[in-house]
Design an enzyme around this catalytic site. Structure first.
Site, PDB file in Angstrom:
ATOM      1  N   GLU A 159       0.818  -1.373   0.009  1.00  0.00           N
ATOM      2  CA  GLU A 159       0.005  -0.109   0.179  1.00  0.00           C
ATOM      3  C   GLU A 159       0.993   1.228  -0.040  1.00  0.00           C
ATOM      4  OE1 GLU A 159       0.647   2.096   2.887  1.00  0.00           O
ATOM      5  OE2 GLU A 159       1.740   0.017   3.368  1.00  0.00           O
ATOM      6  N   GLU A 176       4.307  -0.109   1.450  1.00  0.00           N
ATOM      7  CA  GLU A 176       4.472  -0.622  -0.024  1.00  0.00           C
ATOM      8  C   GLU A 176       4.513  -1.818  -0.241  1.00  0.00           C
ATOM      9  OE1 GLU A 176       8.077   1.308  -1.787  1.00  0.00           O
ATOM     10  OE2 GLU A 176       7.756   3.203  -1.399  1.00  0.00           O
TER      11      GLU A 176
END
Lengths: 354, 354
Positions: free
Chosen positions: A174, A317
């Site tokens: 994310e 991430e």
């Protein structure tokens, strides 16, 4: 309805396979149990997949990206503009998750599930915008209930596409300036633990910034009163599009008997929602690491997940998940490639001293 | 004399490179410090090598194998015969260290530095026997002082050969039934900590076996009275050939500015000796993991080394070191391949809230 169908499709993992896999591990040329968590990992992945895999998992990191209206309150060390800028960085392969995914042979799929800017349709970007960022949860719900359902179902669909393409392991990723604030709010509601314990410095707030962030989350919870027994209500009121997307991908992976490697704190918030919908999906989760973000350790403890790594990461991430994919690969190679005592002609342990 | 020349050749690492490397890491598209120990690892490896490497390290695990006379006292869960049998397993590629080294692209070099059996000259085995196993340290010194020097110098020479072949990272490996007993004795002497704290179950002793092992180590220390200020005396009296070999390889690697990835407890005992000879070599050490063997955590603490992994491993051979080599590779790739804020056009952090 896709969401309820997916939840219903999740079956318990085959725990007899855990014992069966351990029996083979115990015949390999090493003292019983001496590869510790690698053994545990191999057995779990086999139990999730429902069989010994004939090859290493095909792995993909799904990096869901979205913006957060709550950034208007000044709760992040970085400006909102960074969310969109990082999408370009992901697409060019220059972000940490790109480097670490390449390192472990995993693909990265970037999903714009709600970036505040219009990014067009660049190659490699999956555009599934629910909106142009959420609304400011300090003033009212972050999104409508319909948007919350749409976010989760988008995550389900994106995961199903990956499965159709042959992926047999998914990892959460994310990016979204402001998303540790939403995650801390979700974690506070879902674990029932104090807000202070669940709220950390995110990308690097100072003491004043952290105090402000806590106050904003407190306000968001007071204004919205999310219902801890209704994950959709929690997601809608204090969540984020990318968090909904990750919750959906977790459910879809579990429904397809595929392991999900969780990244950090934000992934953990998504897992809290997924597990609330269907406690069985917990068994499909592999906690890659415990991060430096304050709430992550108690969140994992609440989920009953023991993280594999503790490297003081706090980037998100999908970076920590990539490192854990490497351990999954190592564990399965140990399982498949090591010689047994019999094959190698090695003597087994002596009888106990008494 | 090779040993003293090697010790003299060890220079301090270039700490200015730590700061220089960190300065680049801080320009990469991630919050400052958010890759935690990966950043620390990249900076350290660069400081050890003396420059940013133009390619990933060429890595080799040196697995020193030897037998221990103290097994006559019944201090291991496995018979001594397993030491030689495992050499064949290593040579055929079926042991855990083979699997994990392949996984990270490292070579394994197996060194017979004192196996009790004659193994001939099979392909792939480096035969540098100091003796056919050590003597029983519970009755007298494990080896002569001359043998101890020879063991260390053998480790130095084997490491130098690896360096000449182009290796730029070495990892310690070992195998030898009985060697946690020798290591616990060394660790007790060198750290000054209680014998009970330094002695664990090895390959899997039960309570009675552990009590026996402690009693045997106590006897060995009483009979031999090793001098904690003289590492060679400690090695000779209560050590092992493979432990001497590893101590030598650590010194040689440091003298050649090459990082040494330490495996588990037995490697730690070797590191205690190497650091006693030359404290500077500590800076060249990377502690791969903390193992399940009881004495390992306090040993690493004594050395001032923070392990990268905690996966409840207790196998040795170099297995934990392999997993850490993967992290070194990941760290260097992050350093080399990530985009900077400027390259990616990503905004940097906002000014502090106050």
């Amino acid at each position: 309805m896709i969401l309820s169908d997916t939840i219903r499709a999740i079956v318990p993992i085959d725990t007899t396979l855990l014992a069966k896999a351990q029996a083979r591990l115990d015949r390999l040329t090493k003292p019983v149990g001496s590869l510790g968590r690698l053994e545990e990992l191999a057995a779990r992945v086999i139990a999730i997949l429902g069989a010994e895999p004939s090859q290493l998992p095909q792995s993909m990191v799904l990096t869901f990206v979205a913006d957060h209206g709550v950034t208007a309150e000044g709760i992040s060390a970085y400006p909102s503009s960074v969310t969109a800028q990082m999408v370009w960085n992901f697409l060019k392969g220059g972000a940490a998750v790109n480097v670490l995914a390449r390192h472990v042979g995993a693909q990265v799929r970037v999903v714009d599930i709600g970036v505040a800017e219009d990014l067009g349709r660049p190659e490699g970007l999956v555009v599934r915008k629910i909106g142009y960022g959420t609304k400011n949860m300090a003033r009212g719900p972050a999104m409508t209930c319909e948007e919350a359902i749409k976010a989760v179902e988008t995550g389900i669909k994106v995961a199903l596409d990956a499965v159709k393409e042959g992926m047999t392991l998914l990892a959460t990723g994310e990016m979204g300036i402001g998303n540790t604030t939403a995650s801390a709010a979700i974690a506070t509601v879902m674990t029932g633990q104090p807000l202070e314990r669940m709220t950390g410095r995110g990308t690097g707030l100072d003491d004043a910034g952290l105090a402000k962030k806590r106050q904003v989350i407190h306000q968001a919870l007071t204004v919205n009163r999310p219902d801890p027994h209704d994950p959709l209500d929690v997601l809608a009121k204090v969540g984020g599009f990318e968090i909904g997307g990750m919750a959906g991908m977790i459910l879809a992976a579990a429904a397809n008997r595929i392991p999900v490697v969780l990244d950090g704190f934000i992934a953990g918030a998504a897992a809290l929602l997924a597990v609330a919908w269907q406690p069985r999906c917990r068994d499909y989760l592999i906690a890659s690491h415990v991060s430096d973000e304050r709430g992550h350790a108690p969140l994992l403890q609440h989920l009953g997940l023991a993280p594999l790594l503790d490297l003081r990461l706090r980037l998100g991430e999908g970076t920590g998940a990539c490192l854990a994919i490497n351990l999954v690969q190592a564990a399965l190679k140990v399982y498949r490639e090591m010689a047994t005592f019999q094959e190698a002609g090695v003597d087994e342990a002596l009888p106990p001293t008494r």
